[in-house]
Motif scaffolding. Sequence first.
Motif, PDB file in Angstrom:
ATOM      1  N   GLY A  18       0.732  -1.241  -0.044  1.00  0.00           N
ATOM      2  CA  GLY A  18      -0.048   0.194  -0.091  1.00  0.00           C
ATOM      3  C   GLY A  18       0.714   1.201   0.204  1.00  0.00           C
ATOM      4  O   GLY A  18       1.898   1.136  -0.421  1.00  0.00           O
ATOM      5  N   GLN A  19       0.104   2.422   0.411  1.00  0.00           N
ATOM      6  CA  GLN A  19       0.937   3.669   0.018  1.00  0.00           C
ATOM      7  C   GLN A  19       1.719   3.918   1.270  1.00  0.00           C
ATOM      8  O   GLN A  19       1.681   3.857   2.690  1.00  0.00           O
ATOM      9  CB  GLN A  19      -0.208   4.499   0.509  1.00  0.00           C
ATOM     10  N   VAL A  20       2.960   4.378   0.635  1.00  0.00           N
ATOM     11  CA  VAL A  20       3.944   5.076   1.681  1.00  0.00           C
ATOM     12  C   VAL A  20       4.314   6.510   1.500  1.00  0.00           C
ATOM     13  O   VAL A  20       4.330   6.817   0.222  1.00  0.00           O
ATOM     14  CB  VAL A  20       5.258   4.219   1.387  1.00  0.00           C
ATOM     15  N   ALA A  21       3.934   7.314   2.326  1.00  0.00           N
ATOM     16  CA  ALA A  21       4.011   8.718   2.080  1.00  0.00           C
ATOM     17  C   ALA A  21       4.718   9.663   3.033  1.00  0.00           C
ATOM     18  O   ALA A  21       5.209   8.893   4.250  1.00  0.00           O
ATOM     19  CB  ALA A  21       2.674   9.372   1.901  1.00  0.00           C
ATOM     20  N   ARG A  22       5.011  10.750   2.813  1.00  0.00           N
ATOM     21  CA  ARG A  22       5.320  11.846   4.016  1.00  0.00           C
ATOM     22  C   ARG A  22       4.039  12.553   4.520  1.00  0.00           C
ATOM     23  O   ARG A  22       3.262  12.862   3.754  1.00  0.00           O
ATOM     24  CB  ARG A  22       6.346  12.894   3.130  1.00  0.00           C
ATOM     25  N   ASP A  23       4.024  12.574   5.849  1.00  0.00           N
ATOM     26  CA  ASP A  23       2.660  13.239   6.369  1.00  0.00           C
ATOM     27  C   ASP A  23       3.076  14.366   6.999  1.00  0.00           C
ATOM     28  O   ASP A  23       4.049  14.452   7.926  1.00  0.00           O
ATOM     29  CB  ASP A  23       2.283  11.982   7.531  1.00  0.00           C
ATOM     30  N   LEU A  24       2.237  15.391   6.863  1.00  0.00           N
ATOM     31  CA  LEU A  24       2.542  16.507   7.551  1.00  0.00           C
ATOM     32  C   LEU A  24       1.287  17.049   8.079  1.00  0.00           C
ATOM     33  O   LEU A  24       0.112  17.006   7.645  1.00  0.00           O
ATOM     34  CB  LEU A  24       3.043  17.657   6.588  1.00  0.00           C
ATOM     35  N   VAL A  25       1.194  17.006   9.543  1.00  0.00           N
ATOM     36  CA  VAL A  25       0.028  17.345  10.339  1.00  0.00           C
ATOM     37  C   VAL A  25       0.248  18.482  10.908  1.00  0.00           C
ATOM     38  O   VAL A  25       1.183  18.800  11.685  1.00  0.00           O
ATOM     39  CB  VAL A  25       0.044  16.248  11.297  1.00  0.00           C
ATOM     40  N   LEU A  26      -0.738  19.375  10.777  1.00  0.00           N
ATOM     41  CA  LEU A  26      -0.656  20.776  11.195  1.00  0.00           C
ATOM     42  C   LEU A  26      -1.948  20.832  12.181  1.00  0.00           C
ATOM     43  O   LEU A  26      -3.016  20.619  11.706  1.00  0.00           O
ATOM     44  CB  LEU A  26      -0.846  21.894  10.201  1.00  0.00           C
TER      45      LEU A  26
END
Length: 311
Positions: A8-16
Amino acid sequence: MGGVVVVGQVARDLVLAVDRVPDGGGSTDVTRRIEVLGGKGANQGVGCRQLGADVALVGVVGDDDAGRAVLAQARLDGLDVSAVVRRSGTTTALLVDVVEADGTRRLLEHVPDGTGLTADDVRAAAPVLRRADAVLVQLQQPADSVVEALRSADDTGALVVVDGAPADDAVRAAVLEHADVVRADEVEAAGLLGRALRGVDDAVTAATELVGRGPRVVALEVGSEANVVAWDGGHVVMPLLPTDLVDPTGGGDAFVAGLTAALLEGADPATAGWWGSAAAASVVARLGGRPALDRDAVAAEAARARGGAGG
Ligand SMILES: Nc1ncnc2c1ncn2[C@@H]1O[C@H](COP(=O)(O)OP(=O)(O)OP(=O)(O)O)[C@@H](O)[C@H]1O
Ligand SMILES: [Mg+2]
């Protein structure tokens, strides 16, 4: 516990985190910021690892700094990334999760086409897939890679777990033929069944029907009320667990991780469903979709919730 491969998906996560998103033209302070490995595949993998499984990821990142950073973090998390493709000319997917103080979430997704898995990527992951006791396949990936993953996972005799809605009839047929465990949120369940669910009783009927068509265990979300899990000869209805909602992101992925980890430990489907619920309730009380699960805490919370629900 055995080995899990997540396709599945591998991503960079930016949580604000913000108190409130400003109107157009306005600005506001960010009260908290988290930049981590994310994406549904990675979050499910991290959850399974935290619950005690050996985990390998099959996914795609770009040949860029973000790709290097998320792979480094995945290694620190104890995940095997040898089957993650680093696609040249592709930018790593970026997910921006903006969360208001009342838990309202807005998701901005930059998911370049090149970050989707191809059937060839899945074939190249055969050495990793062959070692798996369970394979988690995210139906959000491109259809031909999903079908390839389902087929090859089934061939190896692994427990085949799918999450999401099939993209087309070919994927639906492959899910029914190859999947042992099917999990869907309410919208995805409608895609899977070809009709909307109307409440808990209807979800039990639908999940039981799906069990009759191939999968051994089916878990469906019923709106903001409950999750149901059905298997051959039974079902359980699990009302949502009390929790302080911070950010709904990652609830489904943690549910899948809990469900799978319990089944790998040899738990019965009802117990596994409660593990899924406990894991989901834990992640939605945190900012961002990355789980922070502890095996014994999830097991204890699942047992407590089950007792409270009368079985
Ligand atoms: N308090 C809670 N107790 C038990 N389960 C919960 C709780 N809060 C959320 N959940 C479960 O989390 C799951 C959320 O699923 P969903 O697939 O929509 O989330 P996601 O994977 O984070 O997002 P999406 O798939 O939409 O990108 C549902 O099964 C829901 O019932
Ligand atoms: Mg989901």
